[in-house]
Design a protein around this motif. Sequence first.
Motif, PDB file in Angstrom:
ATOM      1  N   UNK A 179       0.837  -1.198   0.000  1.00 53.44           N
ATOM      2  CA  UNK A 179       0.000   0.000   0.000  1.00 53.44           C
ATOM      3  C   UNK A 179       0.881   1.260   0.000  1.00 53.44           C
ATOM      4  N   UNK A 180       1.954   1.236   0.761  1.00 53.76           N
ATOM      5  CA  UNK A 180       2.852   2.406   0.804  1.00 53.76           C
ATOM      6  C   UNK A 180       3.525   2.618  -0.538  1.00 53.76           C
ATOM      7  N   UNK A 181       4.021   1.540  -1.152  1.00 54.71           N
ATOM      8  CA  UNK A 181       4.656   1.657  -2.472  1.00 54.71           C
ATOM      9  C   UNK A 181       3.659   2.127  -3.513  1.00 54.71           C
ATOM     10  N   UNK A 182       2.438   1.637  -3.413  1.00 57.14           N
ATOM     11  CA  UNK A 182       1.421   2.023  -4.389  1.00 57.14           C
ATOM     12  C   UNK A 182       1.105   3.525  -4.257  1.00 57.14           C
ATOM     13  N   UNK A 183       1.002   4.033  -3.076  1.00 61.14           N
ATOM     14  CA  UNK A 183       0.766   5.471  -2.905  1.00 61.14           C
ATOM     15  C   UNK A 183       1.944   6.288  -3.449  1.00 61.14           C
ATOM     16  N   UNK A 184       3.169   5.804  -3.210  1.00 62.34           N
ATOM     17  CA  UNK A 184       4.354   6.518  -3.682  1.00 62.34           C
ATOM     18  C   UNK A 184       4.365   6.567  -5.217  1.00 62.34           C
ATOM     19  N   UNK A 185       4.045   5.400  -5.864  1.00 65.88           N
ATOM     20  CA  UNK A 185       4.045   5.360  -7.329  1.00 65.88           C
ATOM     21  C   UNK A 185       2.942   6.240  -7.903  1.00 65.88           C
TER      22      UNK A 185
END
Length: 374
Positions: free
Chosen positions: A121-127
């Motif tokens: 979820x954190x990586x997805x928000x960053x991308x």
Amino acid sequence: MKRITVAGIVIGSALLAGCNTSSTSPPDQQFNQLLSVNTLTLDPSDHYSVEREYVGMVQAGQQANLGVELGGKVARILVDVGDSVNAGEPLLVLDTQLLITQADELRAQQSQITAQLDLVEANLKRQQSLKKKGFSADSEIDALNSQRNALRANYRQLTASLAANQLRQDKSTVYAPYDGTVSARFVSKGDVINTGSPTLTLLASTSKEAHIGIPAKQLGKLISHSDWQLRVGPDSYPVTLLNPGARVDSGSRTVKLRFALPESAEVIDGQLAYLQFSDVHDKPGYWIPLSAMTDGLRGVWNVFVMSDEDNQHIVERRSIQVLHANAEYAYVTGALSSGERLISDGLHRLVPGQAVQPVKKLPLPLTNRDEAAL
């Protein structure tokens, strides 16, 4: 010589006088010398009844051999034979240590997936933030979405596994399905049992029944009956017929009927039960005491009656047929008429044609004439 003649004449006269006195006895003295007999007046009946008892057994309305749905080792036995239990009460517990360890392992895997989901979820928000600035490709976002969906599916799978584990733990305890009494125990603490193995036998404390076998030929009479009485030990109970019988048992050749006992009946599973039934036969005849019967030729039964001839009571022989008999009385038919006087006992002293003197006797009591089992 004259003295001898005179003496002979005197003696002869005395002997003749004695003979004349004996031959001229009054009629009452001759009557008193007749044999006295007891008599009873024949009273006809249009039927006779036979009190019958058919034997069976008391059984619980429900009887369950409680088993386990899962195999395992018996950890605790909470009841024993003779204990009364309530519906839903635990009776036996299997060892659940392996299931508890497996549940802990599943929860750890869930925690691991939860951590991975947080990272995705954190990586997805960053991308997505970089994409707005034009520094991220759509392929990277799609890969993260796919990874997140896979982790979520794995989490749901672990949740289902945990639910199944909890269900197996619940099924490791045997509960009472209804109120009853434990009648048998097949396992001990520490035994390793397989799935479906019986552990305890539970008898329902309500809806007691009696299963009675009756001859098939009596089924019609019994079904039409309504006032049922069942004897268990010294007590009798009114019962209700539950089923009219379905088949003839190949072993006993009887039809099994089920009767519901009252809830207040103090009976135990396996006790003998006796169905009391009055079997009525519509045949005319007479109730007479067994002492009024004597055997004749070729197995024929005879009785003696009195007939009046020339102001005398003369013994007559009559042939009869015995329809039913008990310890004291017999129900007979034959050459008899209503109101005739039957000689009730002492037949060994009599012969047909003999003159007798009757002793007045009341008719046979009603209870003895109408009841076959005394």
